[in-house]
Each structure stands twice: as C-alpha cells, then as structure tokens.
Design an enzyme around this catalytic site. Structure first.
Site, PDB file in Angstrom:
ATOM      1  N   LEU A 150       0.897  -1.165  -0.038  1.00 44.34           N
ATOM      2  CA  LEU A 150      -0.034  -0.104  -0.181  1.00 44.34           C
ATOM      3  C   LEU A 150       0.568   1.149   0.012  1.00 44.34           C
ATOM      4  CD1 LEU A 150      -2.670  -1.236   2.650  1.00 44.34           C
ATOM      5  CD2 LEU A 150      -2.712  -1.531  -0.011  1.00 44.34           C
ATOM      6  N   HIS A 151       0.268   2.254  -0.454  1.00 46.84           N
ATOM      7  CA  HIS A 151       0.746   3.804  -0.701  1.00 46.84           C
ATOM      8  C   HIS A 151      -0.171   4.676  -0.505  1.00 46.84           C
ATOM      9  CE1 HIS A 151      -1.147   3.697  -4.667  1.00 46.84           C
ATOM     10  NE2 HIS A 151      -0.670   2.772  -4.983  1.00 46.84           N
ATOM     11  N   SER A 203       2.006   0.713  -6.915  1.00 41.52           N
ATOM     12  CA  SER A 203       2.517  -0.334  -6.288  1.00 41.52           C
ATOM     13  C   SER A 203       3.751  -0.820  -7.313  1.00 41.52           C
ATOM     14  CB  SER A 203       1.840  -1.644  -5.971  1.00 41.52           C
ATOM     15  OG  SER A 203       0.595  -1.364  -4.980  1.00 41.52           O
ATOM     16  N   ARG A 204       3.547  -0.754  -8.687  1.00 41.88           N
ATOM     17  CA  ARG A 204       4.462  -1.138  -9.464  1.00 41.88           C
ATOM     18  C   ARG A 204       5.677  -0.080  -9.768  1.00 41.88           C
ATOM     19  NH1 ARG A 204      -0.553  -3.551 -12.245  1.00 41.88           N
ATOM     20  NH2 ARG A 204       0.048  -5.829 -12.152  1.00 41.88           N
ATOM     21  N   LYS A 236      -7.184   6.574 -10.554  1.00 40.58           N
ATOM     22  CA  LYS A 236      -6.128   6.011 -10.996  1.00 40.58           C
ATOM     23  C   LYS A 236      -6.459   4.931 -12.161  1.00 40.58           C
ATOM     24  CE  LYS A 236      -1.432   4.380 -11.626  1.00 40.58           C
ATOM     25  NZ  LYS A 236      -1.906   3.014 -11.476  1.00 40.58           N
ATOM     26  N   ASP A 237      -7.315   3.932 -11.903  1.00 44.60           N
ATOM     27  CA  ASP A 237      -7.757   2.819 -12.524  1.00 44.60           C
ATOM     28  C   ASP A 237      -9.019   3.298 -13.176  1.00 44.60           C
ATOM     29  OD1 ASP A 237      -5.566   0.839 -12.227  1.00 44.60           O
ATOM     30  OD2 ASP A 237      -5.935   1.623 -10.062  1.00 44.60           O
ATOM     31  N   HIS A 251      -3.901   4.261  -2.045  1.00 44.65           N
ATOM     32  CA  HIS A 251      -4.576   3.611  -1.248  1.00 44.65           C
ATOM     33  C   HIS A 251      -5.249   3.946   0.055  1.00 44.65           C
ATOM     34  CE1 HIS A 251      -1.898   0.495  -3.407  1.00 44.65           C
ATOM     35  NE2 HIS A 251      -3.252   0.058  -3.677  1.00 44.65           N
ATOM     36  N   GLN A 296     -11.389   0.764 -14.673  1.00 40.40           N
ATOM     37  CA  GLN A 296     -11.843  -0.368 -13.716  1.00 40.40           C
ATOM     38  C   GLN A 296     -12.919   0.239 -13.198  1.00 40.40           C
ATOM     39  OE1 GLN A 296      -8.891  -2.645 -11.319  1.00 40.40           O
ATOM     40  NE2 GLN A 296      -9.548  -1.078  -9.789  1.00 40.40           N
TER      41      GLN A 296
HETATM   42  P1  AMP Z   1      -4.436  -1.996  -6.474  1.00 38.16           P
HETATM   43  O1  AMP Z   1      -3.933  -2.293  -5.176  1.00 38.16           O
HETATM   44  O2  AMP Z   1      -3.411  -1.445  -7.449  1.00 38.16           O
HETATM   45  O3  AMP Z   1      -5.466  -3.047  -7.040  1.00 38.16           O
HETATM   46  O4  AMP Z   1      -5.469  -0.834  -6.259  1.00 38.16           O
HETATM   47  C1  AMP Z   1      -6.369  -0.943  -5.094  1.00 38.16           C
HETATM   48  C2  AMP Z   1      -7.315   0.593  -5.314  1.00 38.16           C
HETATM   49  O5  AMP Z   1      -6.282   1.727  -5.203  1.00 38.16           O
HETATM   50  C3  AMP Z   1      -8.073   0.472  -6.633  1.00 38.16           C
HETATM   51  O6  AMP Z   1      -9.363   1.100  -6.645  1.00 38.16           O
HETATM   52  C4  AMP Z   1      -6.975   1.602  -7.491  1.00 38.16           C
HETATM   53  O7  AMP Z   1      -7.659   2.256  -8.157  1.00 38.16           O
HETATM   54  C5  AMP Z   1      -6.603   2.512  -6.003  1.00 38.16           C
HETATM   55  N1  AMP Z   1      -5.516   3.267  -6.395  1.00 38.16           N
HETATM   56  C6  AMP Z   1      -3.980   2.779  -6.835  1.00 38.16           C
HETATM   57  N2  AMP Z   1      -3.231   3.708  -7.182  1.00 38.16           N
HETATM   58  C7  AMP Z   1      -4.052   4.805  -6.559  1.00 38.16           C
HETATM   59  C8  AMP Z   1      -3.438   6.122  -6.700  1.00 38.16           C
HETATM   60  N3  AMP Z   1      -2.254   6.581  -6.852  1.00 38.16           N
HETATM   61  N4  AMP Z   1      -4.540   7.263  -6.141  1.00 38.16           N
HETATM   62  C9  AMP Z   1      -5.559   6.736  -5.921  1.00 38.16           C
HETATM   63  N5  AMP Z   1      -6.196   5.650  -5.844  1.00 38.16           N
HETATM   64  C10 AMP Z   1      -5.208   4.579  -6.357  1.00 38.16           C
END
Ligand code: AMP
Length: 281
Positions: free
Chosen positions: A33-34, A186-187, A149-150, A37, A153
């Site tokens: 997480l960042h 995360s990437r 961001k997504d 999240h 999705q």
């Molecule tokens: P992930 O862990 O990449 O599947 O992301 C989980 C959730 O966090 C998803 O709803 C993403 O769209 C959101 N998310 C990922 N990166 C960001 C970001 N930089 N800013 C806001 N939401 C994010």
C-alpha cells in the site's frame, strides 16, 4: 484493528456489524500500500462505521505473461499503514479459498471492457469484476471506494454494481500523485531511481494535453501528437500501448475535447506497464 483470513469469519463480522446498524465501507486492494490506497481508506472512514480493507493479489486479473509472481508484497507494513489510516478490519483471504480447484464462475461486463485496457489485456476485467463481486458478497458493504487511477476499472465496476443490483454506494476517489506528478502505484517499486525519473513521461504527456486544452486546442489528434513527443522526450524508447480520448462514462472515442472527455494512456517503461489518465476540462 483486526486481521481476518477466513471467509466465514469475515462474513460473520460484517453480518454482526450490519445487525448493529453499522455501515460497512469496503476498500479492495492488492496490497503493497501507498498513499493512493490510504486516501481510499480515509475516505471510507468518513463514509462508514466499519472500514474493511482487503488485500488479495487476484490471480484472475493477471494474464500468464504478467507480473503475478513478482507482484510486491509487504503484509506487515500494510497492516501498520491501514491501522494508521483508520481501518477496522483487514481481510486477507487465501487464494485457494477464493478460487478452489473446481472454481468456474466469472462475472463479465460486456462492452465497457473491450476498449483501452481491455484491448491489451482481454481477460483482465473479468478477473477484476469477479473478485469484486465475490468481495461484495462476502462483506455486503454499504459503501465501496475505488481509485480514479484505474479509471476504466472504476467505470466497469460501477456498471457491474448497477447491473447486478448491489445496494452499494460506489465512490471513486482522485488519483494521488508523487510530488513530481508520477501517479502512485505499487508497480513503481520495480524502478531504479533513473528509471523512476523516466516513468514521469506519462504525467508529462498528460500535463502537455492539459496545457494545450487550456490554450484552446480541442483537436485530439493534435494533442495526441504532442503527448507522444512529450513521452519520447523524457524516455525515447517508451512503448506507448495507447493514448485514448474518450467520453467519461461510455468510453466512446471522441475527436474533439469536450467537458466529459478524459484522456487515458498506457506506456511500458523498462518492462513495466504503467497507466494514467486525466480529465481535460
Ligand atoms: P490495487 O492495489 O492496485 O489493486 O489498487 C487498489 C485500489 O487503489 C484501486 O481502487 C485503485 O484504483 C486504487 N489506487 C491505486 N493507485 C492509486 C492512486 N495513486 N491514487 C488513488 N487510488 C489509487
């Protein structure tokens, strides 16, 4: 804060909370997480009484050639961050409980998944909608928070929520960026410091688009050309998967910038496929 690993326990925790009149807020994640999240966790905190954050690296949304095996993890760090951001329950299910060997049911949103990310990753959204439907079924949330961001999705999941009649308030929170504009992901962890500098090419392209629109240019072809130039200026060997101008809710392509236009892009930077997007007006 409580960590739950069993589906049955998670169902019971949520059922009991609902029975006591608590609103459940769900934040699905794949962990590592960042701040992006955590902004979702804080948003869920404001909107609900029991904040459930899930950590599950969902194999169904990765194609065989993608980074499932090396996807970064840090469970201890994640638990600390979620606690500090106001999470109440962290659900970390086991892969074999979510997808037992005889698993065969998938949820598919048909049209919204064919463009943009779906064109490059044909099985991706089926995995996303399936896991989120399963998490909705397990936790029965009142509110679910996803990140802009997504963008695609979020649109696809919003459609699924509506089509399947989930009584869930669907919230999309803004993209959190690093100080230099790079969208948190995360990437980003895969990059060395110099590669990380080149990863900023996506943001530079979006900034170029925003500035052109501000200057009154509405022709998407013209803007795309300058975006490509901005990417190549920062990272000459960038593999640009797509730059797409679409109508926000329908993902239909547009030729002229309008109020509801969003520009999205996917670029491979040193083998890592990054995505980003921006509303332009
Ligand atoms: P992930 O862990 O990449 O599947 O992301 C989980 C959730 O966090 C998803 O709803 C993403 O769209 C959101 N998310 C990922 N990166 C960001 C970001 N930089 N800013 C806001 N939401 C994010």
């Amino acid at each position: 804060m409580r960590t739950v690993r069993s589906i049955r326990t998670m169902q019971n925790v949520c059922r009991e909370a609902t029975a006591r009149g608590k609103r459940i807020g769900l934040v699905p994640t794949m962990g590592f997480l960042h701040e992006g999240h955590l902004s979702l966790v804080r948003r869920a905190r404001k909107l609900s009484d029991l904040v459930v954050v899930t950590i599950f690296i969902n194999p169904a949304q990765f194609a065989p050639n993608e980074d499932l095996k090396k996807y970064p993890r840090d469970e201890r760090g994640d638990l600390r961050k979620i606690r500090d951001a106001g999470g109440d329950v962290v659900f970390i299910p086991k892969r074999e409980d979510i997808y037992p060997d005889d698993y065969e049911t998938y949820v598919t949103v048909e049209k919204l998944t064919t463009a943009l990310e779906g064109a490059s990753r044909p099985t991706h959204f089926r995995g996303v909608t399936t896991i989120v439907a399963k998490l909705f079924n397990i936790t029965r949330p009142d509110v679910a928070v996803f990140g802009m961001k997504d963008y695609q999705q979020a649109i696809v999941l919003r459609q699924m929520t509506k089509d399947l009649g989930y009584p869930v308030k669907f919230v999309v929170a803004p993209t959190v960026r690093e100080a230099d504009g790079l969208a948190m992901s995360s990437r980003n962890k895969y990059f060395t410091p110099s590669q990380r500098t080149e990863a900023r090419c996506l943001f530079f392209a979006l900034r170029t688009a925003r500035e052109m629109v501000k200057a009154g240019i509405a022709d998407c072809r013209k803007i795309e050309k300058e975006m490509r130039a901005a990417i190549k200026a920062t990272y000459p060997t960038a593999g640009i998967d797509y730059i797409a101008f679409t109508e926000f809710s329908t993902l239909r392509p547009v030729q002229e910038i309008r109020k509801d236009t969003i520009v999205s892009l996917a670029v491979k930077v040193h083998g890592v496929r990054l995505i980003d997007n921006m509303k332009l007006l």
